[in-house]
Design a protein around this motif. Structure first.
Motif, mmCIF file in Angstrom:
data_model
loop_
_atom_site.group_PDB
_atom_site.id
_atom_site.type_symbol
_atom_site.label_atom_id
_atom_site.label_comp_id
_atom_site.label_asym_id
_atom_site.label_seq_id
_atom_site.Cartn_x
_atom_site.Cartn_y
_atom_site.Cartn_z
ATOM 1 N N LYS A 120 24.002 -1.514 -20.900
ATOM 2 C CA LYS A 120 23.964 -0.558 -19.795
ATOM 3 C C LYS A 120 23.363 -1.177 -18.531
ATOM 4 C CE LYS A 120 23.480 3.369 -22.983
ATOM 5 N NZ LYS A 120 22.667 4.548 -23.365
ATOM 6 N N THR A 121 23.952 -2.249 -18.042
ATOM 7 C CA THR A 121 23.452 -2.875 -16.814
ATOM 8 C C THR A 121 23.969 -2.105 -15.605
ATOM 9 O OG1 THR A 121 23.203 -5.055 -17.827
ATOM 10 C CG2 THR A 121 23.420 -4.991 -15.437
ATOM 11 N N ASP A 122 23.062 -1.787 -14.681
ATOM 12 C CA ASP A 122 23.312 -0.860 -13.584
ATOM 13 C C ASP A 122 22.926 -1.517 -12.259
ATOM 14 O OD1 ASP A 122 23.924 1.544 -12.311
ATOM 15 O OD2 ASP A 122 22.515 2.751 -13.494
ATOM 16 N N TRP A 123 23.279 -0.862 -11.180
ATOM 17 C CA TRP A 123 23.031 -1.362 -9.824
ATOM 18 C C TRP A 123 22.106 -0.414 -9.067
ATOM 19 C CZ3 TRP A 123 27.678 0.502 -11.703
ATOM 20 C CH2 TRP A 123 28.043 1.784 -11.266
ATOM 21 N N GLU A 124 21.403 -0.929 -8.042
ATOM 22 C CA GLU A 124 20.558 -0.097 -7.184
ATOM 23 C C GLU A 124 20.358 -0.807 -5.848
ATOM 24 O OE1 GLU A 124 16.837 1.231 -8.750
ATOM 25 O OE2 GLU A 124 17.657 1.835 -10.693
ATOM 26 N N VAL A 125 21.011 -0.354 -4.787
ATOM 27 C CA VAL A 125 20.753 -0.911 -3.467
ATOM 28 C C VAL A 125 19.414 -0.366 -2.967
ATOM 29 C CG1 VAL A 125 22.103 0.902 -2.293
ATOM 30 C CG2 VAL A 125 21.624 -1.266 -1.127
ATOM 31 N N GLU A 126 18.574 -1.256 -2.429
ATOM 32 C CA GLU A 126 17.234 -0.839 -2.010
ATOM 33 C C GLU A 126 16.778 -1.601 -0.769
ATOM 34 O OE1 GLU A 126 14.345 -0.738 -5.117
ATOM 35 O OE2 GLU A 126 15.689 0.272 -6.527
ATOM 36 N N LEU A 127 15.870 -0.968 -0.040
ATOM 37 C CA LEU A 127 15.188 -1.612 1.073
ATOM 38 C C LEU A 127 14.013 -2.421 0.534
ATOM 39 C CD1 LEU A 127 14.526 -1.993 4.128
ATOM 40 C CD2 LEU A 127 13.149 0.090 3.949
ATOM 41 N N GLY A 128 14.017 -3.723 0.844
ATOM 42 C CA GLY A 128 12.909 -4.578 0.458
ATOM 43 C C GLY A 128 11.948 -4.774 1.622
ATOM 44 N N VAL A 129 10.655 -4.774 1.320
ATOM 45 C CA VAL A 129 9.599 -4.979 2.304
ATOM 46 C C VAL A 129 8.898 -6.287 1.969
ATOM 47 C CG1 VAL A 129 7.479 -4.037 3.307
ATOM 48 C CG2 VAL A 129 9.278 -2.488 2.510
ATOM 49 N N VAL A 130 8.797 -7.183 2.945
ATOM 50 C CA VAL A 130 8.143 -8.476 2.731
ATOM 51 C C VAL A 130 6.771 -8.450 3.407
ATOM 52 C CG1 VAL A 130 8.285 -10.969 3.078
ATOM 53 C CG2 VAL A 130 10.366 -9.653 2.615
ATOM 54 N N ILE A 131 5.763 -8.762 2.634
ATOM 55 C CA ILE A 131 4.387 -8.760 3.139
ATOM 56 C C ILE A 131 4.128 -10.046 3.933
ATOM 57 C CG2 ILE A 131 1.947 -8.715 2.488
ATOM 58 C CD1 ILE A 131 3.443 -6.066 2.053
ATOM 59 N N GLY A 132 3.442 -9.899 5.080
ATOM 60 C CA GLY A 132 3.154 -11.060 5.914
ATOM 61 C C GLY A 132 1.701 -11.464 5.939
ATOM 62 N N THR A 133 0.801 -10.522 5.630
ATOM 63 C CA THR A 133 -0.640 -10.751 5.700
ATOM 64 C C THR A 133 -1.295 -10.155 4.464
ATOM 65 O OG1 THR A 133 -0.551 -10.552 8.119
ATOM 66 C CG2 THR A 133 -2.718 -10.396 7.099
ATOM 67 N N ARG A 134 -2.256 -10.847 3.907
ATOM 68 C CA ARG A 134 -2.965 -10.387 2.715
ATOM 69 C C ARG A 134 -3.465 -8.964 2.918
ATOM 70 N NH1 ARG A 134 -8.381 -10.453 1.016
ATOM 71 N NH2 ARG A 134 -8.703 -10.863 -1.213
ATOM 72 N N ALA A 135 -3.145 -8.086 1.958
ATOM 73 C CA ALA A 135 -3.477 -6.672 2.082
ATOM 74 C C ALA A 135 -4.176 -6.182 0.824
ATOM 75 C CB ALA A 135 -2.215 -5.849 2.339
ATOM 76 N N ARG A 136 -5.368 -5.659 0.991
ATOM 77 C CA ARG A 136 -6.107 -5.082 -0.134
ATOM 78 C C ARG A 136 -6.715 -3.757 0.306
ATOM 79 N NH1 ARG A 136 -11.038 -8.296 -2.852
ATOM 80 N NH2 ARG A 136 -11.995 -7.738 -0.843
ATOM 81 N N ALA A 137 -6.334 -2.685 -0.359
ATOM 82 C CA ALA A 137 -6.862 -1.340 -0.085
ATOM 83 C C ALA A 137 -6.754 -0.984 1.397
ATOM 84 C CB ALA A 137 -8.307 -1.227 -0.572
ATOM 85 N N VAL A 138 -5.565 -1.176 1.964
ATOM 86 C CA VAL A 138 -5.378 -0.864 3.382
ATOM 87 C C VAL A 138 -4.981 0.602 3.528
ATOM 88 C CG1 VAL A 138 -4.717 -3.239 3.880
ATOM 89 C CG2 VAL A 138 -2.935 -1.546 3.435
ATOM 90 N N SER A 139 -5.281 1.172 4.666
ATOM 91 C CA SER A 139 -4.940 2.566 4.905
ATOM 92 C C SER A 139 -3.464 2.704 5.251
ATOM 93 C CB SER A 139 -5.780 3.126 6.055
ATOM 94 O OG SER A 139 -5.380 2.548 7.289
ATOM 95 N N GLU A 140 -2.951 3.904 5.085
ATOM 96 C CA GLU A 140 -1.558 4.162 5.459
ATOM 97 C C GLU A 140 -1.357 3.938 6.956
ATOM 98 O OE1 GLU A 140 1.722 7.786 5.105
ATOM 99 O OE2 GLU A 140 -0.129 7.866 3.931
ATOM 100 N N LYS A 141 -2.343 4.281 7.746
ATOM 101 C CA LYS A 141 -2.252 4.091 9.193
ATOM 102 C C LYS A 141 -2.152 2.624 9.566
ATOM 103 C CE LYS A 141 -4.642 5.323 13.498
ATOM 104 N NZ LYS A 141 -5.830 6.018 14.080
ATOM 105 N N GLU A 142 -2.815 1.765 8.818
ATOM 106 C CA GLU A 142 -2.841 0.327 9.117
ATOM 107 C C GLU A 142 -1.739 -0.462 8.415
ATOM 108 O OE1 GLU A 142 -7.665 -0.330 9.511
ATOM 109 O OE2 GLU A 142 -6.720 -0.420 7.534
ATOM 110 N N ALA A 143 -1.086 0.155 7.441
ATOM 111 C CA ALA A 143 -0.245 -0.583 6.501
ATOM 112 C C ALA A 143 0.840 -1.423 7.157
ATOM 113 C CB ALA A 143 0.374 0.390 5.499
ATOM 114 N N MET A 144 1.481 -0.904 8.204
ATOM 115 C CA MET A 144 2.608 -1.625 8.792
ATOM 116 C C MET A 144 2.185 -2.926 9.469
ATOM 117 S SD MET A 144 4.901 0.323 7.716
ATOM 118 C CE MET A 144 6.381 -0.270 8.512
ATOM 119 N N GLN A 145 0.888 -3.064 9.758
ATOM 120 C CA GLN A 145 0.400 -4.307 10.337
ATOM 121 C C GLN A 145 0.523 -5.474 9.356
ATOM 122 O OE1 GLN A 145 -3.632 -3.777 11.802
ATOM 123 N NE2 GLN A 145 -3.183 -1.692 12.503
ATOM 124 N N TYR A 146 0.637 -5.173 8.082
ATOM 125 C CA TYR A 146 0.661 -6.191 7.042
ATOM 126 C C TYR A 146 2.084 -6.574 6.631
ATOM 127 C CZ TYR A 146 -4.286 -5.141 6.778
ATOM 128 O OH TYR A 146 -5.615 -4.962 7.098
#
Length: 283
Positions: A120-146
């Motif tokens: 039962k091999t299946d497909w799923e098109v998805e948006l991938g997000v690539v991290i640019g800066t080390r992120a640990r316990a970041v807030s939702e408000k700050e998240a896009m900076q990473y």
């Protein structure tokens, strides 16, 4: 910018897609497109290059995974309200996290290999997000900076392995070739609103998936923030954010991939993938 890695597996070179859609070689400027090249400072330096002075790549080379040395390939399940309805499952109260093995990563147009014993091999098109800066316990408000940028991902999934052989989704998600990524990385400055992107997937010329990231249950910012609470996200890590409706498991009757099937999938502004399904190959 649109940044890529191209060439034979294990021998990829860094590249840049110019405004005319032509691939230009970056190997005289950077050794690779990896964690060290994904910071805001490094990307800004690349953006200042005069692309006209970069040599054109010859022929039509293979697309590699657009980022090298990916330490983690994180995935989010049931993150589209319309997909959850299709699957007959309740909307999650918190993001569902699972991991795809880094060994599942493959180029955007590389073949998808059916794993040994697959039913039962299946497909799923998805948006991938690539991290640019080390992120640990970041807030939702700050998240896009990473975030460094975005890419197309096909979250290929073996449903029997995933759902019928215990509670661990990872078994059905991390098989070799189950993580086509690319063809390129689009930096975040070119994607002002990742929650308004059309996604689609065709199987053998027939449209199967059609959706928009606006129906995500949890936004990109929420996902990056949430995941960073449980694991430190490193530059080059990829988070794939869920799929819209139209997967094979949701068909009546269900439809799964078989040898020689062809997939074409894409996201507005992020490019297309083209894959052929091949049988299991040992070694």
């Amino acid at each position: 910018m649109k940044l890529a890695r191209y060439g034979r597996p294990g021998k990829e070179k860094p590249g840049l897609i110019d405004p005319d859609g032509k691939l230009r070689d970056l190997s005289a400027v950077i050794p690779d497109l990896g964690p060290e090249q994904l910071s805001d400072k490094s990307l800004a330096k690349l953006a200042r290059l005069d692309f006209r002075k970069l040599p054109l790549a010859r022929g039509k080379p293979r697309w590699g995974v657009p980022v090298s040395h990916v330490s983690k390939f994180v995935a989010i399940g049931l993150n589209y309200s319309d997909h959850a309805a299709e699957a007959g499952m309740a909307l999650p109260k918190e993001p569902i996290i699972f991991l795809k093995a880094p060994s599942s990563l493959s180029g955007a147009d590389d073949p998808i290999m059916l794993p040994k014993g697959s039913k039962k091999t299946d497909w799923e098109v998805e948006l991938g997000v690539v991290i640019g800066t080390r992120a640990r316990a970041v807030s939702e408000k700050e998240a896009m900076q990473y975030v460094a940028g975005y890419c197309v991902v096909n979250d290929v999934s073996e449903r029997e392995f995933q759902l019928e052989r215990g509670s661990q989704w990872d078994k059905g998600k991390g098989c070799d070739t189950f993580g086509p990524v690319g063809p390129w990385l689009v930096t975040k400055d070119e994607v002002p609103n990742p929650q308004r992107l059309d996604l689609w997937l065709d199987l053998n010329g027939k449209r199967m998936q059609s959706g928009n990231t606006k129906t995500m249950v949890f936004s990109v910012a929420k996902i990056v923030s949430y995941v960073s609470r449980f694991m430190t996200l490193m530059p080059g890590d990829i988070i794939t954010t869920g799929t819209p409706p139209g997967v094979g498991m949701g068909m009546k009757p269900p439809l799964f991939l078989k040898r020689n099937d062809e997939l074409v999938l894409g996201i507005a502004g992020l490019g297309e993938q083209h894959q052929k399904v091949i049988p299991y190959q040992a070694g």
